[in-house]
Design a protein around this motif. Structure first.
Motif, PDB file in Angstrom:
ATOM      1  N   THR A  48       0.839  -1.209   0.000  1.00 16.63           N
ATOM      2  CA  THR A  48       0.000   0.000   0.000  1.00 16.63           C
ATOM      3  C   THR A  48       0.867   1.249   0.000  1.00 16.63           C
ATOM      4  O   THR A  48       0.640   2.187  -0.775  1.00 16.63           O
ATOM      5  N   ILE A  49       1.857   1.261   0.856  1.00 17.56           N
ATOM      6  CA  ILE A  49       2.738   2.430   0.963  1.00 17.56           C
ATOM      7  C   ILE A  49       3.525   2.649  -0.323  1.00 17.56           C
ATOM      8  O   ILE A  49       3.581   3.770  -0.863  1.00 17.56           O
ATOM      9  N   THR A  50       4.141   1.587  -0.828  1.00 16.32           N
ATOM     10  CA  THR A  50       5.019   1.754  -1.997  1.00 16.32           C
ATOM     11  C   THR A  50       4.245   2.076  -3.272  1.00 16.32           C
ATOM     12  O   THR A  50       4.823   2.593  -4.239  1.00 16.32           O
ATOM     13  N   SER A  51       2.939   1.804  -3.288  1.00 17.01           N
ATOM     14  CA  SER A  51       2.140   2.102  -4.485  1.00 17.01           C
ATOM     15  C   SER A  51       1.574   3.519  -4.471  1.00 17.01           C
ATOM     16  O   SER A  51       1.002   3.970  -5.471  1.00 17.01           O
ATOM     17  N   MET A  52       1.741   4.222  -3.349  1.00 18.38           N
ATOM     18  CA  MET A  52       1.170   5.565  -3.239  1.00 18.38           C
ATOM     19  C   MET A  52       2.071   6.593  -3.924  1.00 18.38           C
ATOM     20  O   MET A  52       3.299   6.560  -3.777  1.00 18.38           O
ATOM     21  N   THR A  53       1.446   7.495  -4.666  1.00 13.77           N
ATOM     22  CA  THR A  53       2.167   8.601  -5.298  1.00 13.77           C
ATOM     23  C   THR A  53       1.733   9.890  -4.627  1.00 13.77           C
ATOM     24  O   THR A  53       0.548  10.242  -4.640  1.00 13.77           O
ATOM     25  N   LEU A  54       2.683  10.579  -4.028  1.00 14.66           N
ATOM     26  CA  LEU A  54       2.348  11.800  -3.301  1.00 14.66           C
ATOM     27  C   LEU A  54       2.423  13.014  -4.214  1.00 14.66           C
ATOM     28  O   LEU A  54       3.336  13.125  -5.032  1.00 14.66           O
ATOM     29  N   PRO A  55       1.475  13.930  -4.081  1.00 15.15           N
ATOM     30  CA  PRO A  55       1.533  15.172  -4.871  1.00 15.15           C
ATOM     31  C   PRO A  55       2.652  16.077  -4.364  1.00 15.15           C
ATOM     32  O   PRO A  55       3.248  15.834  -3.303  1.00 15.15           O
ATOM     33  N   ASP A  56       2.932  17.115  -5.110  1.00 15.93           N
ATOM     34  CA  ASP A  56       3.947  18.090  -4.707  1.00 15.93           C
ATOM     35  C   ASP A  56       3.620  18.653  -3.319  1.00 15.93           C
ATOM     36  O   ASP A  56       2.451  18.856  -2.974  1.00 15.93           O
ATOM     37  N   ARG A  57       4.680  18.878  -2.542  1.00 13.03           N
ATOM     38  CA  ARG A  57       4.608  19.475  -1.201  1.00 13.03           C
ATOM     39  C   ARG A  57       4.126  18.504  -0.124  1.00 13.03           C
ATOM     40  O   ARG A  57       4.132  18.845   1.062  1.00 13.03           O
ATOM     41  N   SER A  58       3.692  17.303  -0.507  1.00 15.77           N
ATOM     42  CA  SER A  58       3.338  16.294   0.490  1.00 15.77           C
ATOM     43  C   SER A  58       4.554  15.410   0.744  1.00 15.77           C
ATOM     44  O   SER A  58       5.504  15.396  -0.035  1.00 15.77           O
ATOM     45  N   PHE A  59       4.519  14.664   1.842  1.00 15.66           N
ATOM     46  CA  PHE A  59       5.655  13.821   2.207  1.00 15.66           C
ATOM     47  C   PHE A  59       5.168  12.679   3.093  1.00 15.66           C
ATOM     48  O   PHE A  59       4.073  12.719   3.653  1.00 15.66           O
ATOM     49  N   PHE A  60       5.986  11.641   3.214  1.00 20.89           N
ATOM     50  CA  PHE A  60       5.725  10.583   4.176  1.00 20.89           C
ATOM     51  C   PHE A  60       6.304  10.999   5.527  1.00 20.89           C
ATOM     52  O   PHE A  60       7.235  11.806   5.610  1.00 20.89           O
ATOM     53  N   CYS A  61       5.763  10.421   6.595  1.00 22.92           N
ATOM     54  CA  CYS A  61       6.299  10.600   7.939  1.00 22.92           C
ATOM     55  C   CYS A  61       6.453   9.211   8.556  1.00 22.92           C
ATOM     56  O   CYS A  61       5.492   8.431   8.568  1.00 22.92           O
ATOM     57  N   ILE A  62       7.632   8.878   9.036  1.00 24.31           N
ATOM     58  CA  ILE A  62       7.869   7.575   9.666  1.00 24.31           C
ATOM     59  C   ILE A  62       7.484   7.661  11.138  1.00 24.31           C
ATOM     60  O   ILE A  62       7.896   8.584  11.844  1.00 24.31           O
ATOM     61  N   ARG A  63       6.683   6.694  11.585  1.00 21.00           N
ATOM     62  CA  ARG A  63       6.256   6.671  12.988  1.00 21.00           C
ATOM     63  C   ARG A  63       6.946   5.515  13.714  1.00 21.00           C
ATOM     64  O   ARG A  63       6.767   4.350  13.361  1.00 21.00           O
ATOM     65  N   LEU A  64       7.723   5.859  14.728  1.00 22.00           N
ATOM     66  CA  LEU A  64       8.359   4.861  15.582  1.00 22.00           C
ATOM     67  C   LEU A  64       7.542   4.760  16.860  1.00 22.00           C
ATOM     68  O   LEU A  64       7.499   5.693  17.655  1.00 22.00           O
ATOM     69  N   ASP A  65       6.872   3.610  17.043  1.00 16.77           N
ATOM     70  CA  ASP A  65       6.059   3.459  18.249  1.00 16.77           C
ATOM     71  C   ASP A  65       6.707   2.447  19.184  1.00 16.77           C
ATOM     72  O   ASP A  65       7.926   2.286  19.183  1.00 16.77           O
ATOM     73  N   SER A  66       5.915   1.748  19.982  1.00 17.01           N
ATOM     74  CA  SER A  66       6.452   0.891  21.036  1.00 17.01           C
ATOM     75  C   SER A  66       7.401  -0.182  20.508  1.00 17.01           C
ATOM     76  O   SER A  66       8.423  -0.484  21.129  1.00 17.01           O
ATOM     77  N   LEU A  67       7.097  -0.780  19.342  1.00 20.30           N
ATOM     78  CA  LEU A  67       7.973  -1.819  18.795  1.00 20.30           C
ATOM     79  C   LEU A  67       9.336  -1.237  18.432  1.00 20.30           C
ATOM     80  O   LEU A  67      10.383  -1.821  18.739  1.00 20.30           O
ATOM     81  N   ALA A  68       9.330  -0.093  17.784  1.00 22.06           N
ATOM     82  CA  ALA A  68      10.591   0.552  17.408  1.00 22.06           C
ATOM     83  C   ALA A  68      11.369   0.973  18.644  1.00 22.06           C
ATOM     84  O   ALA A  68      12.605   0.870  18.681  1.00 22.06           O
ATOM     85  N   ILE A  69      10.647   1.441  19.661  1.00 20.94           N
ATOM     86  CA  ILE A  69      11.316   1.865  20.890  1.00 20.94           C
ATOM     87  C   ILE A  69      11.999   0.675  21.557  1.00 20.94           C
ATOM     88  O   ILE A  69      13.107   0.784  22.091  1.00 20.94           O
ATOM     89  N   GLU A  70      11.356  -0.501  21.496  1.00 22.41           N
ATOM     90  CA  GLU A  70      12.014  -1.719  21.985  1.00 22.41           C
ATOM     91  C   GLU A  70      13.272  -2.017  21.171  1.00 22.41           C
ATOM     92  O   GLU A  70      14.291  -2.458  21.715  1.00 22.41           O
ATOM     93  N   ASP A  71      13.210  -1.753  19.864  1.00 22.38           N
ATOM     94  CA  ASP A  71      14.340  -2.041  18.970  1.00 22.38           C
ATOM     95  C   ASP A  71      15.472  -1.030  19.084  1.00 22.38           C
ATOM     96  O   ASP A  71      16.525  -1.208  18.448  1.00 22.38           O
TER      97      ASP A  71
END
Length: 376
Positions: free
Chosen positions: A129-152
């Protein structure tokens, strides 16, 4: 200066009403507020009702959320996450929820920025789903690190491997992709523990090339009994996330660390209204919440307790005057016996005051920090 505020907000009636009045009455505060909308799942009684009204209840629900957000944020950035929905869930038309809501917001003129969830990245359907999305100009992705990432964080090589795969698969540019360090519920953490976690996560993200880091957490407990022990009394709850953010920037004044929180809700708080809920007002003050707790709505005065609680807020040293925000004006009206308000209304009043209070607090701290840095 790091004056932008990134509140994690449920796209529900109370919060959206709070933002609506912020946009109408305080455009300066709204301009310093970039919400991270959590699109809540349609289920339970709400789903039953929606199915009676439409053959496509999920698409209708998501479309309504998109229109309400667009009424406030057309032409502005919002960050969107759908983590409450099952990873394999699709709308009646067969579209993934994240792509559906983002497409609708784009069509409505909102600069929508999808979240990439670290905890979901290894699920094939989600990654596609993520890799198939095309973002328009001025938009961007944001990476969310939650509890699993905090453990890592204790295994930085694995953390780096997952994030590097995100970058390679989506074509992200680290220097222009914000990272949300979402600590979630920090009620059981000490301020020192929050600080140490923040320092570790911030350092590792900077090492990986990311420049804009957002931190978020919530010190408001998931039940009012944990915030104020006794019925019909008041108490102060430290906002550990705010204290830690200020402490980090005081020690690292050039760091690009932005502040976020969960408004006046705990991340785990249920959306269902308990039949015996306590009436309460959560009034945000500098570094804390001033909480006025009543008793069960089934007890004396029911929801009308809010009028007594409002008087306590208005007569306290913490009240900012009715002109401060729409929420403060409603608290004053309630203290005068002119309104009562439902639980949804009070989410709106408390959230509106919170948004105004926090944007002001961030701005004032940034000015103070800049002045101190300039003199150094």
């Amino acid at each position: 200066m790091n004056t932008q505020y990134f509140p994690i907000i449920r796209a529900k009636s109370g919060e959206l009403e709070a933002l609506t009045f912020l946009s109408k009455l305080d455009k300066a505060s709204l301009a310093r507020c970039t919400p991270i909308f959590e699109i809540t799942k349609l289920d339970g009684k709400a789903l039953e009702t929606a199915r009676k009204r439409s053959d496509t209840p999920f698409e209708k629900y998501l479309d309504e959320r998109a229109h309400k957000i667009a009424q406030i944020f057309r032409g502005k950035h919002v960050i969107v996450d759908v983590s409450q929905w099952p990873l394999d869930f699709t709308t009646e038309g067969g579209e993934q929820v994240l792509s559906f809501i983002c497409n609708r917001l784009n069509e409505l003129g909102v600069l929508v920025c999808p979240i990439i969830g670290y905890d979901r990245w290894e699920v094939v359907e989600y990654r596609e789903t993520i890799t198939s999305m095309t973002l328009p100009d001025r938009s961007f992705f944001c990476i969310r690190l939650d509890s699993l990432a905090i453990e890592d964080l204790g295994d930085p090589d694995h953390l780096a491997e997952v994030i590097e795969d995100m970058v390679a698969s989506t074509g992200l540019i680290e220097s222009t992709t914000p990272v949300l360090i979402d600590m979630g519920d920090v009620t059981k953490f000490s301020i020192q523990e929050v600080m140490e976690l923040l320092e570790t996560a911030y350092g590792q993200m900077k090492t990986l090339g990311f420049q804009d880091i957002i931190m978020s957490g919530s010190s408001i407990p998931d039940s009012i009994e944990k915030a104020v022990k006794d019925r019909d009394s008041t108490g102060l709850v430290q906002r550990k996330e705010m204290i830690a953010w200020k402490g980090f920037l005081s020690a690292n004044p050039t760091a690009k660390l932005y502040f976020g929180d969960y408004g006046v809700r705990n991340p785990r708080a249920s959306d269902n209204i308990a039949p015996n809920m306590n009436v309460k007002i959560r009034y945000t003050v500098n570094n804390a919440y001033f909480v006025a707790r009543g008793h069960s709505v089934k007890g004396e005065d029911g929801y009308a307790q809010s009028q007594k609680l409002s008087k306590i807020i208005v007569n306290s040293i913490h009240y900012r005057q009715p002109e401060f925000s729409w929420g403060d004006n409603k608290i004053m009206q309630c203290s005068l016996g002119k309104i009562v308000g439902s639980s949804t209304n009070w989410i709106a009043y408390d959230t509106n005051h919170h948004l105004k209070s926090v944007t002001s607090e961030i701005y004032e701290f940034a000015l103070q920090l800049a002045a101190i840095t300039e003199r150094a």
